[in-house]
Design a protein around this motif. Structure first.
Motif, mmCIF file in Angstrom:
data_model
loop_
_atom_site.group_PDB
_atom_site.id
_atom_site.type_symbol
_atom_site.label_atom_id
_atom_site.label_comp_id
_atom_site.label_asym_id
_atom_site.label_seq_id
_atom_site.Cartn_x
_atom_site.Cartn_y
_atom_site.Cartn_z
ATOM 1 N N SER A 49 0.855 -1.192 0.000
ATOM 2 C CA SER A 49 0.000 0.000 0.000
ATOM 3 C C SER A 49 0.886 1.237 0.000
ATOM 4 C CB SER A 49 -0.885 -0.008 1.241
ATOM 5 O OG SER A 49 -1.675 -1.169 1.260
ATOM 6 N N ASP A 50 0.293 2.378 -0.270
ATOM 7 C CA ASP A 50 1.066 3.621 -0.279
ATOM 8 C C ASP A 50 1.852 3.773 1.007
ATOM 9 O OD1 ASP A 50 0.100 4.218 -2.733
ATOM 10 O OD2 ASP A 50 -1.401 5.645 -2.051
ATOM 11 N N GLY A 51 3.134 4.071 0.865
ATOM 12 C CA GLY A 51 3.982 4.263 2.024
ATOM 13 C C GLY A 51 4.648 3.005 2.523
ATOM 14 N N PHE A 52 4.291 1.845 1.974
ATOM 15 C CA PHE A 52 4.894 0.584 2.406
ATOM 16 C C PHE A 52 5.733 0.007 1.279
ATOM 17 C CE2 PHE A 52 1.257 1.120 5.129
ATOM 18 C CZ PHE A 52 1.771 0.801 6.377
ATOM 19 N N SER A 53 6.702 -0.801 1.640
ATOM 20 C CA SER A 53 7.602 -1.390 0.654
ATOM 21 C C SER A 53 6.905 -2.453 -0.182
ATOM 22 C CB SER A 53 8.813 -2.010 1.351
ATOM 23 O OG SER A 53 9.566 -1.016 1.990
ATOM 24 N N ASN A 54 7.372 -2.616 -1.409
ATOM 25 C CA ASN A 54 6.930 -3.694 -2.279
ATOM 26 C C ASN A 54 7.825 -4.902 -2.020
ATOM 27 O OD1 ASN A 54 5.080 -1.959 -3.554
ATOM 28 N ND2 ASN A 54 6.696 -1.182 -4.860
ATOM 29 N N VAL A 55 7.362 -6.091 -2.407
ATOM 30 C CA VAL A 55 8.128 -7.314 -2.208
ATOM 31 C C VAL A 55 8.166 -8.086 -3.516
ATOM 32 C CG1 VAL A 55 8.237 -9.509 -0.966
ATOM 33 C CG2 VAL A 55 7.433 -7.472 0.206
ATOM 34 N N GLY A 56 9.343 -8.546 -3.871
ATOM 35 C CA GLY A 56 9.504 -9.441 -5.009
ATOM 36 C C GLY A 56 9.968 -10.786 -4.499
ATOM 37 N N THR A 57 9.466 -11.869 -5.089
ATOM 38 C CA THR A 57 9.870 -13.206 -4.653
ATOM 39 C C THR A 57 10.059 -14.111 -5.862
ATOM 40 O OG1 THR A 57 9.322 -15.097 -3.258
ATOM 41 C CG2 THR A 57 7.472 -13.943 -4.276
ATOM 42 N N LYS A 58 11.014 -15.012 -5.758
ATOM 43 C CA LYS A 58 11.253 -16.005 -6.807
ATOM 44 C C LYS A 58 12.074 -17.146 -6.236
ATOM 45 C CE LYS A 58 14.241 -15.016 -10.149
ATOM 46 N NZ LYS A 58 14.970 -14.264 -11.178
ATOM 47 N N CYS A 59 12.066 -18.264 -6.939
ATOM 48 C CA CYS A 59 12.866 -19.426 -6.549
ATOM 49 C C CYS A 59 14.167 -19.441 -7.331
ATOM 50 C CB CYS A 59 12.086 -20.712 -6.825
ATOM 51 S SG CYS A 59 10.668 -20.914 -5.752
ATOM 52 N N ASP A 60 15.233 -19.859 -6.657
ATOM 53 C CA ASP A 60 16.528 -19.991 -7.308
ATOM 54 C C ASP A 60 17.246 -21.177 -6.686
ATOM 55 O OD1 ASP A 60 18.575 -19.056 -9.125
ATOM 56 O OD2 ASP A 60 19.699 -18.527 -7.321
ATOM 57 N N ASN A 63 15.844 -22.495 -3.444
ATOM 58 C CA ASN A 63 15.730 -21.516 -2.357
ATOM 59 C C ASN A 63 14.771 -20.410 -2.769
ATOM 60 O OD1 ASN A 63 17.886 -22.791 -0.845
ATOM 61 N ND2 ASN A 63 19.239 -21.927 -2.389
ATOM 62 N N ARG A 64 13.926 -19.963 -1.851
ATOM 63 C CA ARG A 64 13.020 -18.843 -2.124
ATOM 64 C C ARG A 64 13.706 -17.555 -1.703
ATOM 65 N NH1 ARG A 64 8.509 -17.819 -4.573
ATOM 66 N NH2 ARG A 64 7.887 -19.972 -4.331
ATOM 67 N N LEU A 65 13.740 -16.580 -2.596
ATOM 68 C CA LEU A 65 14.329 -15.269 -2.329
ATOM 69 C C LEU A 65 13.215 -14.245 -2.191
ATOM 70 C CD1 LEU A 65 17.033 -15.335 -5.134
ATOM 71 C CD2 LEU A 65 17.329 -15.996 -2.748
ATOM 72 N N TYR A 66 13.316 -13.379 -1.204
ATOM 73 C CA TYR A 66 12.409 -12.254 -1.027
ATOM 74 C C TYR A 66 13.244 -10.983 -1.051
ATOM 75 C CZ TYR A 66 8.765 -15.444 0.584
ATOM 76 O OH TYR A 66 7.824 -16.443 0.668
ATOM 77 N N VAL A 67 12.816 -10.012 -1.836
ATOM 78 C CA VAL A 67 13.483 -8.715 -1.886
ATOM 79 C C VAL A 67 12.424 -7.650 -1.642
ATOM 80 C CG1 VAL A 67 14.817 -7.115 -3.289
ATOM 81 C CG2 VAL A 67 15.154 -9.578 -3.562
ATOM 82 N N ALA A 76 17.099 -1.670 0.037
ATOM 83 C CA ALA A 76 16.266 -2.862 -0.114
ATOM 84 C C ALA A 76 16.627 -3.822 1.008
ATOM 85 C CB ALA A 76 16.510 -3.520 -1.471
ATOM 86 N N ALA A 77 15.841 -4.858 1.155
ATOM 87 C CA ALA A 77 16.111 -5.902 2.139
ATOM 88 C C ALA A 77 15.973 -7.241 1.435
ATOM 89 C CB ALA A 77 15.138 -5.809 3.303
ATOM 90 N N VAL A 78 16.829 -8.177 1.785
ATOM 91 C CA VAL A 78 16.817 -9.497 1.159
ATOM 92 C C VAL A 78 16.651 -10.554 2.242
ATOM 93 C CG1 VAL A 78 18.141 -11.133 -0.208
ATOM 94 C CG2 VAL A 78 18.340 -8.704 -0.688
ATOM 95 N N ALA A 79 15.803 -11.536 1.972
ATOM 96 C CA ALA A 79 15.631 -12.678 2.874
ATOM 97 C C ALA A 79 15.625 -13.939 2.023
ATOM 98 C CB ALA A 79 14.336 -12.563 3.653
ATOM 99 N N VAL A 80 16.134 -15.035 2.581
ATOM 100 C CA VAL A 80 16.205 -16.314 1.860
ATOM 101 C C VAL A 80 15.570 -17.395 2.722
ATOM 102 C CG1 VAL A 80 17.743 -18.048 0.863
ATOM 103 C CG2 VAL A 80 18.359 -15.622 0.736
ATOM 104 N N VAL A 81 14.725 -18.208 2.094
ATOM 105 C CA VAL A 81 14.172 -19.394 2.741
ATOM 106 C C VAL A 81 14.883 -20.577 2.104
ATOM 107 C CG1 VAL A 81 12.117 -20.758 3.190
ATOM 108 C CG2 VAL A 81 11.958 -18.261 3.111
ATOM 109 N N PRO A 82 15.860 -21.181 2.804
ATOM 110 C CA PRO A 82 16.612 -22.277 2.200
ATOM 111 C C PRO A 82 15.737 -23.500 1.956
ATOM 112 C CG PRO A 82 17.537 -21.646 4.358
ATOM 113 C CD PRO A 82 16.299 -20.850 4.139
ATOM 114 N N GLN A 83 15.936 -24.107 0.808
ATOM 115 C CA GLN A 83 15.242 -25.334 0.425
ATOM 116 C C GLN A 83 13.725 -25.234 0.667
ATOM 117 O OE1 GLN A 83 17.020 -27.662 -1.295
ATOM 118 N NE2 GLN A 83 18.518 -26.026 -1.092
ATOM 119 N N ASP A 84 13.133 -24.158 0.172
ATOM 120 C CA ASP A 84 11.688 -23.956 0.298
ATOM 121 C C ASP A 84 10.953 -25.047 -0.468
ATOM 122 O OD1 ASP A 84 9.044 -23.085 0.205
ATOM 123 O OD2 ASP A 84 9.572 -20.995 -0.142
ATOM 124 N N PRO A 85 10.035 -25.776 0.178
ATOM 125 C CA PRO A 85 9.333 -26.875 -0.506
ATOM 126 C C PRO A 85 8.487 -26.406 -1.691
ATOM 127 C CG PRO A 85 8.526 -26.624 1.758
ATOM 128 C CD PRO A 85 9.647 -25.656 1.583
#
Length: 88
Positions: A49-60, A63-67, A76-85
């Motif tokens: 929403s206005d004033g809040f960050s957007n999030v992008g996600t994909k598998c690599d 592993n699931r990556l969130y930016v 920006a901020a990056v988070a990783v979910v290792p071996q995401d099912p």
């Protein structure tokens, strides 16, 4: 004559301002050297929403990556979910 000179000067400043500003999304990679690109698939984007960050996600590689990013800001901020099912 003074009016046309001022108009030309204003136009020149406007053109320089528009061409001098760049969008980080269209910038070429200017960070560390890269050997090759492994995953050019697009990210799934969740628009905040206005004033809040957007999030992008994909598998690599399983592993699931969130930016999280906020428009064209320089952070920006990056988070990783290792071996995401869900990344099979």
């Amino acid at each position: 004559m003074k009016r046309s000179t001022a108009l030309a000067a204003g136009l020149a400043v406007g053109v320089l301002a528009l061409t001098g500003c760049d969008n980080k999304v269209s910038e070429p990679f200017k960070d560390a050297p890269r050997s090759h690109v492994n995953n050019n698939a697009p990210m799934d984007v969740v628009n905040g929403s206005d004033g809040f960050s957007n999030v992008g996600t994909k598998c690599d590689h399983g592993n699931r990556l969130y930016v999280a990013y906020h428009g064209d800001e320089k952070y920006a901020a990056v988070a990783v979910v290792p071996q995401d099912p869900t990344c099979r």
